[in-house]
Scaffold this motif. Structure first.
Motif, PDB file in Angstrom:
ATOM      1  N   LEU A  26     -21.609  33.247 102.040  1.00  0.00           N
ATOM      2  CA  LEU A  26     -21.472  34.692 102.222  1.00  0.00           C
ATOM      3  C   LEU A  26     -21.184  35.054 103.679  1.00  0.00           C
ATOM      4  CD1 LEU A  26     -24.744  35.353 100.252  1.00  0.00           C
ATOM      5  CD2 LEU A  26     -22.475  35.966  99.422  1.00  0.00           C
ATOM      6  N   SER A  27     -20.330  36.054 103.878  1.00  0.00           N
ATOM      7  CA  SER A  27     -20.094  36.567 105.232  1.00  0.00           C
ATOM      8  C   SER A  27     -21.377  37.217 105.746  1.00  0.00           C
ATOM      9  CB  SER A  27     -18.990  37.624 105.221  1.00  0.00           C
ATOM     10  OG  SER A  27     -17.766  37.040 104.881  1.00  0.00           O
ATOM     11  N   ASP A  28     -21.641  37.044 107.053  1.00  0.00           N
ATOM     12  CA  ASP A  28     -22.886  37.601 107.574  1.00  0.00           C
ATOM     13  C   ASP A  28     -22.709  39.083 107.930  1.00  0.00           C
ATOM     14  OD1 ASP A  28     -22.682  38.116 110.527  1.00  0.00           O
ATOM     15  OD2 ASP A  28     -22.044  36.026 110.472  1.00  0.00           O
ATOM     16  N   LEU A  50      -8.358  37.006 101.880  1.00  0.00           N
ATOM     17  CA  LEU A  50      -8.111  35.711 101.243  1.00  0.00           C
ATOM     18  C   LEU A  50      -9.460  35.003 101.127  1.00  0.00           C
ATOM     19  CD1 LEU A  50      -4.971  34.845 103.407  1.00  0.00           C
ATOM     20  CD2 LEU A  50      -4.951  35.498 100.989  1.00  0.00           C
ATOM     21  N   GLY A  51      -9.944  34.818  99.915  1.00  0.00           N
ATOM     22  CA  GLY A  51     -11.282  34.260  99.692  1.00  0.00           C
ATOM     23  C   GLY A  51     -12.282  35.385  99.493  1.00  0.00           C
ATOM     24  N   SER A  52     -12.323  35.919  98.271  1.00  0.00           N
ATOM     25  CA  SER A  52     -13.181  37.078  97.978  1.00  0.00           C
ATOM     26  C   SER A  52     -14.646  36.681  97.880  1.00  0.00           C
ATOM     27  CB  SER A  52     -12.799  37.705  96.634  1.00  0.00           C
ATOM     28  OG  SER A  52     -11.437  37.583  96.349  1.00  0.00           O
ATOM     29  N   ILE A  74      -8.395  38.075  96.915  1.00  0.00           N
ATOM     30  CA  ILE A  74      -7.994  36.991  96.012  1.00  0.00           C
ATOM     31  C   ILE A  74      -8.920  35.792  96.165  1.00  0.00           C
ATOM     32  CG2 ILE A  74      -6.144  36.562  97.731  1.00  0.00           C
ATOM     33  CD1 ILE A  74      -5.941  34.126  96.300  1.00  0.00           C
ATOM     34  N   ASP A  75      -9.271  35.210  95.017  1.00  0.00           N
ATOM     35  CA  ASP A  75     -10.112  34.011  94.984  1.00  0.00           C
ATOM     36  C   ASP A  75      -9.721  33.247  93.710  1.00  0.00           C
ATOM     37  OD1 ASP A  75     -13.085  33.443  96.542  1.00  0.00           O
ATOM     38  OD2 ASP A  75     -12.683  32.268  94.727  1.00  0.00           O
ATOM     39  N   ASN A  76     -10.031  31.955  93.668  1.00  0.00           N
ATOM     40  CA  ASN A  76      -9.681  31.171  92.471  1.00  0.00           C
ATOM     41  C   ASN A  76     -10.887  30.916  91.573  1.00  0.00           C
ATOM     42  OD1 ASN A  76     -11.110  29.300  93.924  1.00  0.00           O
ATOM     43  ND2 ASN A  76      -9.602  27.654  93.744  1.00  0.00           N
ATOM     44  N   SER A  99      -6.489  33.686  91.588  1.00  0.00           N
ATOM     45  CA  SER A  99      -5.313  32.825  91.762  1.00  0.00           C
ATOM     46  C   SER A  99      -5.635  31.769  92.806  1.00  0.00           C
ATOM     47  CB  SER A  99      -4.141  33.703  92.239  1.00  0.00           C
ATOM     48  OG  SER A  99      -3.107  32.925  92.779  1.00  0.00           O
ATOM     49  N   ASP A 100      -4.815  30.742  92.810  1.00  0.00           N
ATOM     50  CA  ASP A 100      -4.882  29.788  93.914  1.00  0.00           C
ATOM     51  C   ASP A 100      -4.350  30.469  95.182  1.00  0.00           C
ATOM     52  OD1 ASP A 100      -4.989  27.020  95.120  1.00  0.00           O
ATOM     53  OD2 ASP A 100      -2.873  27.514  95.360  1.00  0.00           O
ATOM     54  N   GLY A 101      -5.047  30.281  96.295  1.00  0.00           N
ATOM     55  CA  GLY A 101      -4.677  30.966  97.530  1.00  0.00           C
ATOM     56  C   GLY A 101      -3.287  30.614  98.025  1.00  0.00           C
ATOM     57  N   ASP A 102      -2.937  29.338  97.978  1.00  0.00           N
ATOM     58  CA  ASP A 102      -1.609  28.918  98.454  1.00  0.00           C
ATOM     59  C   ASP A 102      -0.503  29.570  97.623  1.00  0.00           C
ATOM     60  OD1 ASP A 102      -3.644  26.888  99.178  1.00  0.00           O
ATOM     61  OD2 ASP A 102      -1.963  25.924 100.193  1.00  0.00           O
ATOM     62  N   ALA A 118      -8.847  36.297 106.608  1.00  0.00           N
ATOM     63  CA  ALA A 118      -8.560  34.999 105.989  1.00  0.00           C
ATOM     64  C   ALA A 118      -9.862  34.206 105.929  1.00  0.00           C
ATOM     65  CB  ALA A 118      -7.493  34.264 106.784  1.00  0.00           C
ATOM     66  N   ASP A 119     -10.477  34.159 104.739  1.00  0.00           N
ATOM     67  CA  ASP A 119     -11.807  33.568 104.608  1.00  0.00           C
ATOM     68  C   ASP A 119     -11.817  32.413 103.612  1.00  0.00           C
ATOM     69  OD1 ASP A 119     -14.413  33.374 105.430  1.00  0.00           O
ATOM     70  OD2 ASP A 119     -15.184  34.851 104.006  1.00  0.00           O
ATOM     71  N   THR A 120     -10.689  31.717 103.511  1.00  0.00           N
ATOM     72  CA  THR A 120     -10.632  30.494 102.723  1.00  0.00           C
ATOM     73  C   THR A 120      -9.618  29.564 103.383  1.00  0.00           C
ATOM     74  OG1 THR A 120     -10.416  29.572 100.503  1.00  0.00           O
ATOM     75  CG2 THR A 120      -8.902  31.368 101.064  1.00  0.00           C
ATOM     76  N   TRP A 121      -9.391  28.411 102.771  1.00  0.00           N
ATOM     77  CA  TRP A 121      -8.495  27.427 103.409  1.00  0.00           C
ATOM     78  C   TRP A 121      -7.090  27.989 103.545  1.00  0.00           C
ATOM     79  CZ3 TRP A 121     -10.826  23.089 105.234  1.00  0.00           C
ATOM     80  CH2 TRP A 121     -12.112  22.845 104.756  1.00  0.00           C
TER      81      TRP A 121
HETATM   82  C1  LIG Z   1     -16.196  31.540 102.649  1.00  0.00           C
HETATM   83  S1  LIG Z   1     -16.029  31.881 100.935  1.00  0.00           S
HETATM   84  C2  LIG Z   1     -15.564  33.578 100.907  1.00  0.00           C
HETATM   85  C3  LIG Z   1     -16.702  34.476 101.288  1.00  0.00           C
HETATM   86  C4  LIG Z   1     -16.438  35.945 101.091  1.00  0.00           C
HETATM   87  N1  LIG Z   1     -15.255  36.406 101.806  1.00  0.00           N
HETATM   88  C5  LIG Z   1     -17.631  36.767 101.544  1.00  0.00           C
HETATM   89  O1  LIG Z   1     -17.481  37.704 102.282  1.00  0.00           O
HETATM   90  O2  LIG Z   1     -18.762  36.458 101.164  1.00  0.00           O
HETATM   91  C6  LIG Z   1     -14.534  31.043 100.549  1.00  0.00           C
HETATM   92  C7  LIG Z   1     -13.970  31.353  99.177  1.00  0.00           C
HETATM   93  O3  LIG Z   1     -12.740  30.662  99.022  1.00  0.00           O
HETATM   94  C8  LIG Z   1     -12.568  30.401  97.644  1.00  0.00           C
HETATM   95  N2  LIG Z   1     -11.548  29.355  97.476  1.00  0.00           N
HETATM   96  C9  LIG Z   1     -11.664  28.014  97.707  1.00  0.00           C
HETATM   97  N3  LIG Z   1     -10.511  27.374  97.435  1.00  0.00           N
HETATM   98  C10 LIG Z   1      -9.629  28.331  97.049  1.00  0.00           C
HETATM   99  C11 LIG Z   1      -8.272  28.305  96.617  1.00  0.00           C
HETATM  100  N4  LIG Z   1      -7.574  27.158  96.557  1.00  0.00           N
HETATM  101  N5  LIG Z   1      -7.681  29.473  96.285  1.00  0.00           N
HETATM  102  C12 LIG Z   1      -8.367  30.632  96.326  1.00  0.00           C
HETATM  103  N6  LIG Z   1      -9.661  30.721  96.722  1.00  0.00           N
HETATM  104  C13 LIG Z   1     -10.290  29.590  97.063  1.00  0.00           C
HETATM  105  C14 LIG Z   1     -13.946  30.017  97.166  1.00  0.00           C
HETATM  106  O4  LIG Z   1     -14.074  30.241  95.776  1.00  0.00           O
HETATM  107  C15 LIG Z   1     -14.840  30.918  97.997  1.00  0.00           C
HETATM  108  O5  LIG Z   1     -15.208  32.060  97.286  1.00  0.00           O
END
Ligand SMILES: C[S@@+](CC[C@H](N)C(=O)[O-])C[C@H]1O[C@@H](n2cnc3c(N)ncnc32)[C@H](O)[C@@H]1O
Length: 201
Positions: A26-28, A50-52, A74-76, A99-102, A118-121
């Motif tokens: 979780l984001s702080d 990116l990365g919900s 968006i999140d997968n 969806s997949d992020g890429d 941008a909160d995912t890979w």
């Molecule tokens: C750091 S967490 C996001 C935290 C969120 N933004 C928050 O505020 O609590 C990273 C997120 O990336 C997602 N994730 C990982 N691989 C992914 C992919 N290939 N495509 C989309 N989302 C992905 C994970 O499901 C996870 O929810």
């Protein structure tokens, strides 16, 4: 001065449900407060997360946005998105994409955003150039977790160092690095990335 930030009420409920399923990425709250403030700086803005996850940062962003702004997140992971949707999914300013992020980043190459968290890979450690090209000039690129975190996998510190170097040298971004909260970098898109397509004589 203290780092005290009053969260939106919904944060507490999202936190409870997130911890119940063991989601700990979780984001702080400090990052949340920063995101809320930056969202408020973009009236009628088009925002992207990116990365919900379960919607914590999403809720902070919505709390800062005006009525005419729009946020796509968006999140997968459908299980995480179910929590997000249950708590904030009825906000008409929000579009939730599973969806997949890429794949998603590649699919929106013609769109432009005022702010990207941008909160995912994808959009951070992958497809960085493509993601920065989605920003309008003056748009904000925001990432967190740039200071060592307990959940970093082996070798991740090298990736972080490489990303910082890339952002430091990026020709189209003006960045600030903050050793605050989990470690934040904010970049402002300072020049269009289509210079090679439209060279200035
Ligand atoms: C750091 S967490 C996001 C935290 C969120 N933004 C928050 O505020 O609590 C990273 C997120 O990336 C997602 N994730 C990982 N691989 C992914 C992919 N290939 N495509 C989309 N989302 C992905 C994970 O499901 C996870 O929810």
């Amino acid at each position: 001065m203290e780092d005290s930030i009053a969260p939106p009420k919904i944060i507490e409920n999202i936190n409870v449900d997130s911890l119940a399923i063991g989601f700990d990425m979780l984001s702080d709250p400090l990052t949340g407060g920063l995101l809320r403030m930056l969202a408020a700086s973009k009236p009628a803005g088009n925002l992207l997360e990116l990365g919900s996850g379960t919607g914590l940062a999403t809720a902070w962003l919505l709390d800062g946005m005006d009525r005419t702004s729009r946020l796509t997140t968006i999140d997968n992971d459908p299980q995480l998105l179910e929590i997000l949707t249950r708590h904030i999914g009825d906000d008409p300013r929000l579009e939730v994409v599973c969806s997949d992020g890429d794949e998603f980043i590649k699919s929106i190459a013609r769109q432009k955003f005022d702010l990207i968290f941008a909160d995912t890979w994808a959009g951070k450690y992958r497809l960085l150039a493509e993601t920065i090209s989605l920003l309008k000039v003056g748009g904000l690129y925001i990432i967190d977790d740039m200071l060592p975190q307990p959940n970093w996998p082996v070798g991740h510190a090298d990736k972080v160092a490489e990303l910082i170097l890339t952002l430091d040298r990026h020709p189209d971004l003006n960045i600030v690095k903050m050793s605050w909260a989990s470690g934040i970098i904010i970049g402002v898109k300072s020049s269009p990335d289509d210079r090679t397509l439209n060279p200035i004589d």
